[in-house]
Design a protein around this motif. Sequence first.
Motif, PDB file in Angstrom:
ATOM      1  N   GLU A 145     -54.306  32.676 -53.034  1.00  0.00           N
ATOM      2  CA  GLU A 145     -54.048  33.101 -51.660  1.00  0.00           C
ATOM      3  C   GLU A 145     -54.294  34.593 -51.479  1.00  0.00           C
ATOM      4  OE1 GLU A 145     -50.187  31.972 -50.391  1.00  0.00           O
ATOM      5  OE2 GLU A 145     -50.490  29.827 -50.765  1.00  0.00           O
ATOM      6  N   VAL A 146     -53.803  35.409 -52.415  1.00  0.00           N
ATOM      7  CA  VAL A 146     -53.993  36.855 -52.264  1.00  0.00           C
ATOM      8  C   VAL A 146     -55.448  37.248 -52.472  1.00  0.00           C
ATOM      9  CG1 VAL A 146     -51.612  37.392 -52.901  1.00  0.00           C
ATOM     10  CG2 VAL A 146     -53.350  37.320 -54.683  1.00  0.00           C
ATOM     11  N   LEU A 147     -56.181  36.503 -53.302  1.00  0.00           N
ATOM     12  CA  LEU A 147     -57.601  36.805 -53.473  1.00  0.00           C
ATOM     13  C   LEU A 147     -58.368  36.516 -52.174  1.00  0.00           C
ATOM     14  CD1 LEU A 147     -58.309  35.451 -57.076  1.00  0.00           C
ATOM     15  CD2 LEU A 147     -58.112  37.824 -56.342  1.00  0.00           C
ATOM     16  N   LYS A 148     -58.012  35.426 -51.499  1.00  0.00           N
ATOM     17  CA  LYS A 148     -58.647  35.148 -50.203  1.00  0.00           C
ATOM     18  C   LYS A 148     -58.277  36.218 -49.186  1.00  0.00           C
ATOM     19  CE  LYS A 148     -58.742  30.107 -50.839  1.00  0.00           C
ATOM     20  NZ  LYS A 148     -58.217  28.802 -50.344  1.00  0.00           N
ATOM     21  N   GLU A 149     -57.040  36.629 -49.209  1.00  0.00           N
ATOM     22  CA  GLU A 149     -56.621  37.678 -48.278  1.00  0.00           C
ATOM     23  C   GLU A 149     -57.307  38.998 -48.601  1.00  0.00           C
ATOM     24  OE1 GLU A 149     -52.486  39.604 -46.497  1.00  0.00           O
ATOM     25  OE2 GLU A 149     -52.439  37.853 -47.819  1.00  0.00           O
ATOM     26  N   ALA A 150     -57.539  39.271 -49.891  1.00  0.00           N
ATOM     27  CA  ALA A 150     -58.250  40.483 -50.285  1.00  0.00           C
ATOM     28  C   ALA A 150     -59.673  40.468 -49.749  1.00  0.00           C
ATOM     29  CB  ALA A 150     -58.250  40.624 -51.801  1.00  0.00           C
ATOM     30  N   ASN A 151     -60.295  39.292 -49.749  1.00  0.00           N
ATOM     31  CA  ASN A 151     -61.640  39.183 -49.196  1.00  0.00           C
ATOM     32  C   ASN A 151     -61.647  39.486 -47.699  1.00  0.00           C
ATOM     33  OD1 ASN A 151     -64.420  38.570 -49.235  1.00  0.00           O
ATOM     34  ND2 ASN A 151     -64.013  36.479 -48.573  1.00  0.00           N
ATOM     35  N   GLN A 152     -60.622  39.050 -46.990  1.00  0.00           N
ATOM     36  CA  GLN A 152     -60.508  39.379 -45.571  1.00  0.00           C
ATOM     37  C   GLN A 152     -60.295  40.873 -45.362  1.00  0.00           C
ATOM     38  OE1 GLN A 152     -57.375  36.969 -43.983  1.00  0.00           O
ATOM     39  NE2 GLN A 152     -58.562  35.075 -44.044  1.00  0.00           N
ATOM     40  N   LEU A 153     -59.483  41.475 -46.211  1.00  0.00           N
ATOM     41  CA  LEU A 153     -59.242  42.914 -46.088  1.00  0.00           C
ATOM     42  C   LEU A 153     -60.505  43.710 -46.373  1.00  0.00           C
ATOM     43  CD1 LEU A 153     -55.695  43.324 -47.697  1.00  0.00           C
ATOM     44  CD2 LEU A 153     -56.322  43.396 -45.291  1.00  0.00           C
ATOM     45  N   ASN A 154     -61.365  43.205 -47.241  1.00  0.00           N
ATOM     46  CA  ASN A 154     -62.648  43.873 -47.473  1.00  0.00           C
ATOM     47  C   ASN A 154     -63.430  43.995 -46.167  1.00  0.00           C
ATOM     48  OD1 ASN A 154     -62.209  44.209 -50.201  1.00  0.00           O
ATOM     49  ND2 ASN A 154     -63.319  42.367 -50.781  1.00  0.00           N
ATOM     50  N   LYS A 155     -63.523  42.888 -45.438  1.00  0.00           N
ATOM     51  CA  LYS A 155     -64.256  42.894 -44.169  1.00  0.00           C
ATOM     52  C   LYS A 155     -63.572  43.786 -43.144  1.00  0.00           C
ATOM     53  CE  LYS A 155     -65.657  38.132 -45.113  1.00  0.00           C
ATOM     54  NZ  LYS A 155     -65.547  36.720 -44.694  1.00  0.00           N
TER      55      LYS A 155
END
Length: 812
Positions: A145-155
């Motif tokens: 979950e946090v890895l997916k959220e990290a990908n969103q934060l990248n964008k």
Amino acid sequence: MKFGKEFASQMVPEWQYAYMDYAYLKTLLKEIIRFKQRTEPPVTTPAGLKRSLTMYRAFSGLIHRHGHVGHVKSPNNAAAGGDIEDQVILVKAMKSEKSYSDDGNYQSNFLMSAEEGGEYELLYFRRLDDELNKVNKFYKDKVDEVLKEANQLNKQMDALIALRIKAENPNMDSVYEYSNRNAEMSHLASDVAATSAALNASTPYRARSTSKGDAEVHMEVIEEFLLNNRGNLNDSSADRDVNEPKTTNSSVHEERPDGIKASRPAPLQILGRVKLHNTLETPRSTIKGILKVSKNRELNHKHLKKVEGQLKRTFIEFYQKLRLLKSYSFLNLLAFSKIMKKYDKITSRNASRSYLNMVDDSYLGSSDEVTKLMERVEATFIKHFSNSNRRKGINILRPKAKRERHRITFSMGLFVGAATALLVGLILIIRARNILNKGGSTLYMETMFPLYSLFGFIVLHLFLYGMNIYFWRRYRVNHPFIFGFKQGTELGYREVFLISSGIAVLALASVLSNLDMEMDPITKEYKALTELVPLALVCLVVGITFCPFDIIYRSSRFFLLRCTLHSVCAPLYKVTLPDFFLADQLTSQIQAFRSLEFYICYYGWGDYKYRTNNCKDNDVYKTFFYIVAVIPFWFRFLQCIRRLFEEKDPMQGYNGLKYFSIILSIIMRTAYSLNKGMVWQVLAWITSAIAGIVSTYWDIVFDWGLLQRNSKNRWLRDKLLISHKSVYFGAIILDCLLRFAWLQTVLNFEVSFLHKEAMIAVVASLEIIRRGVWNFFRLENEHLNNVGKFRAFKSVPLPFNVDEDEEKDEDK
């Protein structure tokens, strides 16, 4: 403190059922101990032997010798210093060879089950395997979950950096023209780096290492080249740190020869693919959403500050998630180590090493994604949100735990003692002077008592809230998370008791200074100075509440004012739990609102000079006597309507009808108390009975989650924080009784030794007490819902809405 208690105290409350069940495993070990005590004779020690038996064991040497018989080096079950016949368990991992899949399980095979009592140990290892698989799966799910959220934060960060470029250069002709020109410069810089790398390869190593590294020199040349060709463009992202996370569609780094990475600005095309979220969180955005006013969605410098603030809060909350995950991993690994050591000690076996090797090889013990992600988040936050000030950034990301101060406890005790002394002194003075039997006592009760009773209501409510905090902490209800307090600023029960006792001291001192029952025989007036004491005290409390300076818990005061503003402006603000929880508190302070109305009338019309009460004879006062009583319930009604339209939940509509029925009942009871007619009495009876029954049922069933017929705890709920079930049944009965305290108004129930105003204050206090009881069980139910859904983080809305479809089309 024993490890079991320490383990329980450090758990994330919302994840408590996802942790290793250390207590149950200890009970299984106790079963093994009891079996051994029943089957093995006690060891008799000679009477003359004083020393421990370990004093007579063979000396093992000063150098520690590794490898013990019965231990296994790895999950492959290679014997470590002993024959395979001496092994206690065989461990294996049923998982994919490449990665730890969700269905991967770890299993141990106990080899001594044929021994007497082996079934106890076999049960222990089976349950231990279940706990390991449970913890391992939960941890991996959360990391995903946090890895997916990290990908969103990248964008989100790419969009923020592009917005910064545009905000600092508003006169750019075209976003795409600038991006293309920047791509050409990056390509040219890449050629320069390639040429430099080729020259670097032909240079002897010894010559290259004599001075500053050529890689750094080439990087400086490239950066200088980009800056010179960029003109007036001052891109804050041109020097992005190489330790920051890479993005997918708008990557910030380019691979160079010899592993050199050059920095380049984020492409501004991303601004064409993102839009600001329209969350309808402010009155302006809500009104525009209702009227369907088209908004200018083009991003500009006006949005920059708002976006930076939102992303800053998002990164702070995201970092807290990572810290909780890291703590979760550490605590569970430590728990497995402790429980296996206990097993070895109890059974005199050597099984911990092989099992703990399996634990270390699991995803829980071997994954380092969280640690790496924490480092990346720290680097990003320090650079982009704390102006590269590491100390400042770390202090924001890792706030220090709130320390209990002795001066708070001392001051609280001092104020409580002073309030008690003043209360006793007030009672003795009234008794000694026989004030209640004087001619002016009736006038005093009709004028001064309603003024001072306001502070009694406030003190009682604060005292009950302090008690709520104490019991929430005792039963591990995570109220700071539920209310959304900023970490480190929430008030503890000592601070709340300090505030309530301080107000009590001021109020009681004011009452003692204003016990004069006689007027001036010449002017026929009361002393204006003493008559203004209640007004001065109200102004002092209000002034402290709105004081902008950092004194007397400013963060908590502003949080209270913000929630009050959201409640007053309902339904223009998005409704959150603190907002409707505060509005529910206000519904129990109807008499306090009427006291404030009396303040305005008493001092605004000059009645305080003669201590007369002409307010009740005024039609304007009577009209507002209705209005102020229904205002808090109207706030809650509007909040329910807002949530009904947003969440599409019909239960919010039913809840709104509940508050509307209460509004009708209050209007009818108020009309009856002022007019005293049979029709008003009948209407008051009907509306009050309906509102009382519906509200009581809603409290117990929906707000508290009780009266569940098929529950494991008969007529309660499956999960209870308080072990004594009688407490819940007592709370149900108390809520029913106090909900119908309005019967005093309809039945005109009076007590001979109590004045009418005193009786009104007693009934109002009963409602405040009911609200204090309601608070605990309402938040307990909310906490258990969060535990059931493992919700341990605040949901912070992201500022940008990235168009995923366009990104996929570009990738193709």
